[in-house]
Scaffold this active site. Structure first.
Site, mmCIF file in Angstrom:
data_model
loop_
_atom_site.group_PDB
_atom_site.id
_atom_site.type_symbol
_atom_site.label_atom_id
_atom_site.label_comp_id
_atom_site.label_asym_id
_atom_site.label_seq_id
_atom_site.Cartn_x
_atom_site.Cartn_y
_atom_site.Cartn_z
ATOM 1 N N HIS A 63 0.846 -1.190 0.000
ATOM 2 C CA HIS A 63 0.000 0.000 0.000
ATOM 3 C C HIS A 63 0.883 1.241 0.000
ATOM 4 O O HIS A 63 2.103 1.154 0.141
ATOM 5 C CB HIS A 63 -0.981 -0.003 1.175
ATOM 6 C CG HIS A 63 -0.357 0.054 2.524
ATOM 7 N ND1 HIS A 63 0.385 -0.981 3.049
ATOM 8 C CD2 HIS A 63 -0.357 1.031 3.476
ATOM 9 C CE1 HIS A 63 0.793 -0.650 4.265
ATOM 10 N NE2 HIS A 63 0.371 0.560 4.539
ATOM 11 N N HIS A 65 1.265 3.906 1.955
ATOM 12 C CA HIS A 65 1.712 4.655 3.128
ATOM 13 C C HIS A 65 3.235 4.771 3.135
ATOM 14 O O HIS A 65 3.949 3.861 2.711
ATOM 15 C CB HIS A 65 1.209 3.996 4.405
ATOM 16 C CG HIS A 65 -0.214 4.328 4.714
ATOM 17 N ND1 HIS A 65 -0.997 3.602 5.586
ATOM 18 C CD2 HIS A 65 -1.020 5.340 4.263
ATOM 19 C CE1 HIS A 65 -2.209 4.137 5.660
ATOM 20 N NE2 HIS A 65 -2.247 5.184 4.870
ATOM 21 N N ASP A 67 5.630 4.566 5.278
ATOM 22 C CA ASP A 67 6.533 3.602 5.917
ATOM 23 C C ASP A 67 6.694 2.327 5.102
ATOM 24 O O ASP A 67 7.458 1.439 5.490
ATOM 25 C CB ASP A 67 6.069 3.280 7.341
ATOM 26 C CG ASP A 67 4.666 2.711 7.414
ATOM 27 O OD1 ASP A 67 3.781 3.222 6.706
ATOM 28 O OD2 ASP A 67 4.440 1.765 8.194
ATOM 29 N N HIS A 68 6.014 2.260 3.959
ATOM 30 C CA HIS A 68 6.142 1.105 3.071
ATOM 31 C C HIS A 68 6.739 1.470 1.709
ATOM 32 O O HIS A 68 7.048 0.570 0.925
ATOM 33 C CB HIS A 68 4.783 0.432 2.878
ATOM 34 C CG HIS A 68 4.248 -0.176 4.129
ATOM 35 N ND1 HIS A 68 4.225 -1.537 4.354
ATOM 36 C CD2 HIS A 68 3.735 0.390 5.254
ATOM 37 C CE1 HIS A 68 3.711 -1.784 5.552
ATOM 38 N NE2 HIS A 68 3.414 -0.625 6.112
ATOM 39 N N HIS A 140 -7.557 -1.471 5.237
ATOM 40 C CA HIS A 140 -6.641 -0.584 5.954
ATOM 41 C C HIS A 140 -6.966 0.895 5.731
ATOM 42 O O HIS A 140 -6.132 1.757 5.970
ATOM 43 C CB HIS A 140 -5.200 -0.883 5.518
ATOM 44 C CG HIS A 140 -4.160 -0.154 6.301
ATOM 45 N ND1 HIS A 140 -4.112 -0.164 7.681
ATOM 46 C CD2 HIS A 140 -3.106 0.632 5.894
ATOM 47 C CE1 HIS A 140 -3.077 0.569 8.088
ATOM 48 N NE2 HIS A 140 -2.453 1.061 7.026
ATOM 49 N N ASP A 211 -0.649 -3.937 5.707
ATOM 50 C CA ASP A 211 -1.365 -3.525 6.912
ATOM 51 C C ASP A 211 -2.856 -3.798 6.742
ATOM 52 O O ASP A 211 -3.429 -3.554 5.673
ATOM 53 C CB ASP A 211 -1.154 -2.035 7.166
ATOM 54 C CG ASP A 211 0.292 -1.699 7.486
ATOM 55 O OD1 ASP A 211 1.127 -2.616 7.480
ATOM 56 O OD2 ASP A 211 0.568 -0.511 7.741
ATOM 57 N N HIS A 269 5.681 -5.850 11.746
ATOM 58 C CA HIS A 269 5.010 -4.548 11.847
ATOM 59 C C HIS A 269 4.625 -4.277 13.308
ATOM 60 O O HIS A 269 3.479 -4.020 13.641
ATOM 61 C CB HIS A 269 3.782 -4.505 10.927
ATOM 62 C CG HIS A 269 3.342 -3.109 10.575
ATOM 63 N ND1 HIS A 269 2.419 -2.419 11.320
ATOM 64 C CD2 HIS A 269 3.696 -2.288 9.558
ATOM 65 C CE1 HIS A 269 2.221 -1.225 10.773
ATOM 66 N NE2 HIS A 269 2.985 -1.121 9.700
#
EC number: 3.1.26.11
Length: 306
Positions: A63, A65, A67-68, A140, A211, A269
């Protein structure tokens, strides 16, 4: 095959855990590496591992976001500087191509290789003679995917002992027999290679989730997997908070592993609220439901099928 956890933290990096990235090393199977997510400083983590960027073949983003994905521009640039020249495919939600291309364009970065982008929908997203990969939606808030990697069954081994017992000596004929061919021997005998090949070797199944909060789609993605990699942002008694933040708890992940009949569950995670000692408690509570559970730490390596 083995999984190398390059980052196992949630949201932001901490002293003990970098943000999310997982490498699936398939050097023996296809001489390549697949990467799942690429949080900030993933390339730094790679330098601390045995992974070589030149072997990187595919990147799967769960996805959008930060942090990914924030590690992508630097990693792609470094791959080029280090002599990587083979084409690379990036799979992910809509927007991944724009993000990467814009980052590279505005920074004036020129790559020595081509990137192929596959902005995916649920279903089969890749297949060749060795593997197939499917994806499905998780839950998510933003679009988040889970990936199911299926290794196709491999041909059984040639039974050399049986051949020897039947008076067939080792030599070039073995390769033809291994291919299942019918062969005429020097003494005039005709033998069928299929009679000397063992049972097919069952391929492995690896399920890697982005997530997510609890959702029905998880079950099919995880069903009978050899390894399920699942987020466990929160401890078991924080299910309400996990749901509000669109994440999962240790117990929810463990219950899925049990219901889906997976062989091993790996939790990742992990929120920065849990230090290493607290992380051990997360593992203990997950094991109350699903015994064959591990908790991932940065640079941990898990062989597939062991």
């Amino acid at each position: 095959m083995e999984l190398v956890f390059l980052g196992t933290g949630a949201g932001v990096p901490s002293r003990g855990r970098n943000v999310t990235s997982i490498a699936l090393s398939m050097l023996n199977e296809r001489n390549t590496i697949w990467l799942f997510d690429c949080g900030e400083a993933t390339q730094h983590q790679i330098m601390r591992s045995q992974i070589k960027l030149s072997k990187l073949e595919k990147i799967f983003i769960t996805h959008m976001h930060g942090d990914h994905i924030f590690g992508l521009p630097g990693l792609l640039s470094s791959r080029s500087f280090q002599g990587g020249d083979s084409n690379l495919t990036i799979y992910g939600p809509a927007g991944i191509a724009e993000y990467v291309e814009t980052s590279l364009r505005l920074s004036g970065t020129r790559l020595t290789y081509k990137i192929n982008f596959e902005e995916i929908e649920p279903g089969l997203i890749f297949e060749d003679e060795m593997f197939l990969v499917t994806a499905d939606d998780l839950d998510h808030g933003v679009r988040s995917f889970g990936y199911r990697i299926v290794e196709k069954d491999k041909q059984g081994a040639l039974n050399a002992e049986k051949l020897k017992a039947d008076g067939v000596e080792a030599g070039p004929v073995f390769q033809k027999l291994k291919n299942g061919e019918i062969v005429t021997l020097a003494d005039g005998r005709v033998i069928d290679g299929k009679n000397y090949i063992g049972e097919p070797q069952k391929g492995k199944i690896i399920s890697i989730f982005g997530d997510t909060k609890e959702t029905a789609n998880e079950l099919e993605l995880a069903l009978n997997a050899d390894i399920l990699v699942h987020e466990a942002t929160f401890e078991g008694d924080k299910a309400k908070m996990a749901g509000e933040y669109m994440h999962s708890t240790t117990l929810q992940a463990a219950n899925l592993a049990k219901t889906a009949n997976v062989k091993k569950l790996i939790l990742t995670h992990i929120s920065s609220r849990y230090d290493r000692d607290a992380s051990k408690e997360l593992l203990i509570e997950a094991k109350t439901i699903f015994e064959n559970t591990e908790i991932a730490y940065d640079l941990a390596v898990f062989p597939i099928g062991e």
